[in-house]
Structures are given as C-alpha cells and as structure tokens.
Design an enzyme around this catalytic site. Structure first.
Site, PDB file in Angstrom:
ATOM      1  N   TYR A 164       4.647  10.299  -2.015  1.00 40.06           N
ATOM      2  CA  TYR A 164       3.253   9.841  -1.408  1.00 40.06           C
ATOM      3  C   TYR A 164       2.199  10.757  -1.938  1.00 40.06           C
ATOM      4  O   TYR A 164       1.081  10.406  -2.507  1.00 40.06           O
ATOM      5  CB  TYR A 164       3.262  10.055  -0.173  1.00 40.06           C
ATOM      6  CG  TYR A 164       2.021   9.920   0.558  1.00 40.06           C
ATOM      7  CD1 TYR A 164       1.777   8.547   1.033  1.00 40.06           C
ATOM      8  CD2 TYR A 164       1.323  10.715   1.409  1.00 40.06           C
ATOM      9  CE1 TYR A 164       0.804   8.111   1.920  1.00 40.06           C
ATOM     10  CE2 TYR A 164       0.358  10.454   2.453  1.00 40.06           C
ATOM     11  CZ  TYR A 164       0.014   9.109   2.481  1.00 40.06           C
ATOM     12  OH  TYR A 164      -1.369   8.873   3.189  1.00 40.06           O
ATOM     13  N   LYS A 168      -1.218   9.669  -4.302  1.00 42.86           N
ATOM     14  CA  LYS A 168      -2.297   9.916  -3.606  1.00 42.86           C
ATOM     15  C   LYS A 168      -3.326  10.633  -4.652  1.00 42.86           C
ATOM     16  O   LYS A 168      -4.498  10.725  -4.824  1.00 42.86           O
ATOM     17  CB  LYS A 168      -2.396  10.646  -2.359  1.00 42.86           C
ATOM     18  CG  LYS A 168      -1.723   9.619  -0.997  1.00 42.86           C
ATOM     19  CD  LYS A 168      -2.669   8.274  -1.394  1.00 42.86           C
ATOM     20  CE  LYS A 168      -2.433   7.558   0.123  1.00 42.86           C
ATOM     21  NZ  LYS A 168      -3.102   5.981   0.080  1.00 42.86           N
TER      22      LYS A 168
HETATM   23  N1  LIG Z   1      -3.854   7.720   9.131  1.00 40.88           N
HETATM   24  C1  LIG Z   1      -3.801   8.864   8.595  1.00 40.88           C
HETATM   25  O1  LIG Z   1      -4.173   9.978   9.016  1.00 40.88           O
HETATM   26  C2  LIG Z   1      -3.996   8.916   7.105  1.00 40.88           C
HETATM   27  C3  LIG Z   1      -3.999  10.159   6.280  1.00 40.88           C
HETATM   28  C4  LIG Z   1      -4.130  10.028   5.091  1.00 40.88           C
HETATM   29  C5  LIG Z   1      -4.145   9.062   3.975  1.00 40.88           C
HETATM   30  N2  LIG Z   1      -3.903   7.963   4.781  1.00 40.88           N
HETATM   31  C6  LIG Z   1      -3.927   6.413   3.939  1.00 40.88           C
HETATM   32  O2  LIG Z   1      -4.792   5.443   4.548  1.00 40.88           O
HETATM   33  C7  LIG Z   1      -4.488   4.095   4.376  1.00 40.88           C
HETATM   34  C8  LIG Z   1      -4.136   3.495   5.580  1.00 40.88           C
HETATM   35  O3  LIG Z   1      -3.216   4.119   6.359  1.00 40.88           O
HETATM   36  P1  LIG Z   1      -3.117   3.783   7.864  1.00 40.88           P
HETATM   37  O4  LIG Z   1      -2.785   5.181   8.632  1.00 40.88           O
HETATM   38  O5  LIG Z   1      -3.896   3.073   8.457  1.00 40.88           O
HETATM   39  O6  LIG Z   1      -1.495   3.208   7.996  1.00 40.88           O
HETATM   40  P2  LIG Z   1      -0.986   1.503   8.397  1.00 40.88           P
HETATM   41  O7  LIG Z   1       0.292   1.626   8.180  1.00 40.88           O
HETATM   42  O8  LIG Z   1      -1.501   1.374   9.993  1.00 40.88           O
HETATM   43  O9  LIG Z   1      -1.827   0.849   7.363  1.00 40.88           O
HETATM   44  C9  LIG Z   1      -1.318   0.275   6.099  1.00 40.88           C
HETATM   45  C10 LIG Z   1      -1.461  -1.102   5.962  1.00 40.88           C
HETATM   46  O10 LIG Z   1      -1.003  -1.316   4.515  1.00 40.88           O
HETATM   47  C11 LIG Z   1      -0.506  -2.688   4.557  1.00 40.88           C
HETATM   48  N3  LIG Z   1       0.443  -2.629   3.389  1.00 40.88           N
HETATM   49  C12 LIG Z   1       1.632  -1.901   3.133  1.00 40.88           C
HETATM   50  N4  LIG Z   1       2.072  -2.133   1.964  1.00 40.88           N
HETATM   51  C13 LIG Z   1       1.261  -3.320   1.485  1.00 40.88           C
HETATM   52  C14 LIG Z   1       1.222  -4.151   0.382  1.00 40.88           C
HETATM   53  N5  LIG Z   1       2.221  -3.775  -0.658  1.00 40.88           N
HETATM   54  N6  LIG Z   1       0.387  -4.850   0.176  1.00 40.88           N
HETATM   55  C15 LIG Z   1      -0.760  -5.037   1.145  1.00 40.88           C
HETATM   56  N7  LIG Z   1      -0.680  -4.554   2.149  1.00 40.88           N
HETATM   57  C16 LIG Z   1       0.311  -3.656   2.412  1.00 40.88           C
HETATM   58  C17 LIG Z   1       0.519  -2.367   6.107  1.00 40.88           C
HETATM   59  O11 LIG Z   1       0.893  -3.778   6.373  1.00 40.88           O
HETATM   60  C18 LIG Z   1      -0.428  -1.796   6.884  1.00 40.88           C
HETATM   61  O12 LIG Z   1      -1.215  -2.714   7.685  1.00 40.88           O
HETATM   62  C19 LIG Z   1      -2.951   4.377   3.642  1.00 40.88           C
HETATM   63  O13 LIG Z   1      -3.281   4.347   2.301  1.00 40.88           O
HETATM   64  C20 LIG Z   1      -2.665   5.947   4.047  1.00 40.88           C
HETATM   65  O14 LIG Z   1      -1.943   6.423   2.953  1.00 40.88           O
HETATM   66  C21 LIG Z   1      -3.933   7.510   6.029  1.00 40.88           C
END
Ligand SMILES: NC(=O)c1ccc[n+]([C@@H]2O[C@H](COP(=O)([O-])OP(=O)(O)OC[C@H]3O[C@@H](n4cnc5c(N)ncnc54)[C@H](O)[C@@H]3O)[C@@H](O)[C@H]2O)c1
Length: 287
Positions: A164, A168
């Site tokens: 991951y 990123k």
């Molecule tokens: N939540 C945090 O604190 C955090 C921190 C750092 C980075 N992020 C990044 O932010 C983004 C959103 O994360 P989140 O926390 O909302 O998680 P989440 O799991 O709620 O959202 C991710 C979404 O992506 C969709 N998804 C997964 N694979 C897919 C694909 N191949 N094609 C289309 N859609 C797909 C999932 O169905 C899900 O709805 C991610 O890239 C995550 O890595 C989140």
C-alpha cells in the site's frame, strides 16, 4: 467564483467512505459527478452495484446531478469505461479524483505476489488507467484537474503496508511528472493524504482518534484542488480532523566532493550530508 460549478468530475471508489463525501460535496457545489464504485469488500474481493447507486440516489434526492459507474479502476478497459460514462452522460470530463482503494496488509516477510500486485493494481495502476483515459480530453480542451488519494503510509511508511505504501508513494511520483507535462495545457495534478474514519481505518486506528476524523472534513480540500481558481500542481497535502498541511521534499545543504571520494571519505562527512539545517525544497537538477 466558478469553483466546480458545471464541471464534470469522476470520483472513483465513491460508493462509501471518503469518496462518497467527495461526491456529495462536489454535487452540492453544482458539479456533475460520476460516482464510480466496484462495490466490493475492503480487501478488493466481490463486486456489486448498490454502493454507487445509493450515493447517486442520495445526490439526486438533494437536487444534484450524478450518474453511477461500476467498473474497476484496475484495468485499462475499466479506466476507459469510467471516463466514457462521463462523456456519454454529461458530454465532457474536467476532473478526476483517483480515490478507489483496497487493503491487503501483511508484514513484508509474509507478503505474497498476489497481495503486492492487487494493491498496486487498484491504487497505482488504477490512478494511471483512469487519468490516462481522461488525459487526451484534458489536453484538447486546455483544462483538467487531477487529485490522487495518497497516504501518510506512502509518505512516511507504516508497518504491514509495504504494498500500500509503495502504491501511494508511486502516485506522488506520478503527479510530480503530470504536473510538469500538464502545465502548459492547464492540467493540474495534486495529491491528498486523508485521515478519516471509514471502513478502511475502522480497525487500524483507535476509536478515540477516529471520532475526531469525520470524512466530510477532507472533502473541501479535495474540492478546492478541482476548482478553476486552484493554481497549485504537484502539491501534496495531508488533511483530516480539521487540519490541512502541505508536505514537501527538502534537500540538505549536503557535501561537495571535488574528486570521487572513498567510502571512508563519504562516511567521514555523513553527518554533514544528512544534516537538514538550512535545507531547501528539492528540485530536479536534470528537469
Ligand atoms: N481513511 C483514511 O484515513 C485514509 C488514509 C489514507 C489514505 N486513504 C485513501 O483514501 C481512499 C478512500 O479510502 P476510504 O478510507 O474511504 O476507504 P473505503 O474502503 O471506504 O473506500 C474505498 C472505495 O473504493 C472502492 N473500490 C475498491 N476497489 C475498487 C476498484 N478496483 N474500482 C473501483 N472502486 C473500487 C471500494 O468499493 C470503496 O467504496 C483510498 O485510496 C485510501 O487508500 C484513506
């Protein structure tokens, strides 16, 4: 201010978590939104249409404009189909938020090829496929806005997240070059490392911390980077819990060797090389 009004913006992974908040906020600010979501589980398994459909229904119920798309970002065909949905329904594409993501956390010594590849496939290759499909339209119209979801795990590292974190960090490498290549076409590419309570972080961070990180607080930061007024490109920000910070590479004053040094000579000046006193933002000397 035009902001994002009338702009057609794709948000990938917008069926839940942060992506849903981005889509709701953009639609509230009168953008036309493609709500993409594969509809699977946190580890990337499964698929379905209800996650994207529910967010589209929510946006429409509030008087906004949105259309669903259920393709995976992880293939070139998926990336093309996602952008085609914007063109078919709204006639154009102005912005992309590469937000879709999954997790397959594992200590590096146990990480399998499959766990490495699937995570790189969704985050890094996904960011590439969707952006690549939008890029010719951005160039042609002399306008485009790209936001990549990066992570502090990519910037700083995190135990169990070599796949991951590499993906990123790769997205930051990607925006660095897209910012250079896109500049003369008014295409801006930036990255946001969010911090928010979602299904992705539910069992990773402590509950007291998550309570202070509602995902809607990140949406205006992503929204700003999609506006016409934004002029930044190649910028990385960390956003969450009401805080927004820029993160940037700095280069130390370092050491100069007039002749090729020995290993011992490098060792002797290592403190000087790594001392960040008086450091300045790094620039590409060959760029
Ligand atoms: N939540 C945090 O604190 C955090 C921190 C750092 C980075 N992020 C990044 O932010 C983004 C959103 O994360 P989140 O926390 O909302 O998680 P989440 O799991 O709620 O959202 C991710 C979404 O992506 C969709 N998804 C997964 N694979 C897919 C694909 N191949 N094609 C289309 N859609 C797909 C999932 O169905 C899900 O709805 C991610 O890239 C995550 O890595 C989140």
């Amino acid at each position: 201010m035009p902001g994002v009004e009338g702009r057609v913006i794709v948000v990938t992974g917008a069926g839940g978590g942060l992506g849903r908040e981005y889509a709701l906020s953009l639609a509230h600010n009168r953008a036309k939104v493609v709500v993409n979501d594969l509809g699977g589980a946190r580890d990337g398994s499964g698929s379905g249409t209800s996650m994207a459909d529910n967010v589209v229904a929510e946006i429409r119920a509030a008087g906004g404009e949105a259309v669903p798309n259920y393709d995976s970002v992880a293939t070139a065909d998926g990336g093309k189909a996602i952008i085609q949905t914007a063109l078919d329904h709204f006639g154009s594409i102005h912005g992309v938020v590469n937000n879709a993501g999954i997790l397959r956390d594992k200590g590096f010594h146990k990480m399998t090829d499959e766990e490495w590849n699937i995570v790189l496939g969704v985050h890094l290759h996904g960011g590439f496929h969707v952006t690549k499909a939008a890029w010719p339209h951005f160039r042609e119209q002399g306008y485009g806005r790209i936001v990549m979801a990066t992570s502090t795990s990519g910037i700083y590292g995190n135990f169990g997240q070599s796949n991951y974190g590499a993906a990123k960090a790769g997205l930051i490498g990607l925006i660095n070059t897209l910012a250079i290549e896109g500049r003369k076409y008014n295409i801006l590419a930036n990255a946001v490392a969010p911090m928010a309570a979602t299904r992705m972080t539910s069992d990773i961070a402590p509950a007291e911390l998550l309570a202070k990180l509602p995902p809607e607080q990140v949406a205006p930061v992503v929204g700003y980077l999609l506006t016409e007024e934004c002029e930044d490109s190649g910028t990385v920000v960390v956003a969450g819990g009401g805080q927004v910070h820029r993160v940037q590479y700095f280069q130390s004053q370092g050491a100069t060797f007039d002749e090729t040094p020995t290993i011992d000579e490098v060792a002797a000046r290592w403190k000087e090389i790594t001392d960040m006193t008086g450091s300045e933002p790094g620039v590409n000397p060959v760029g």
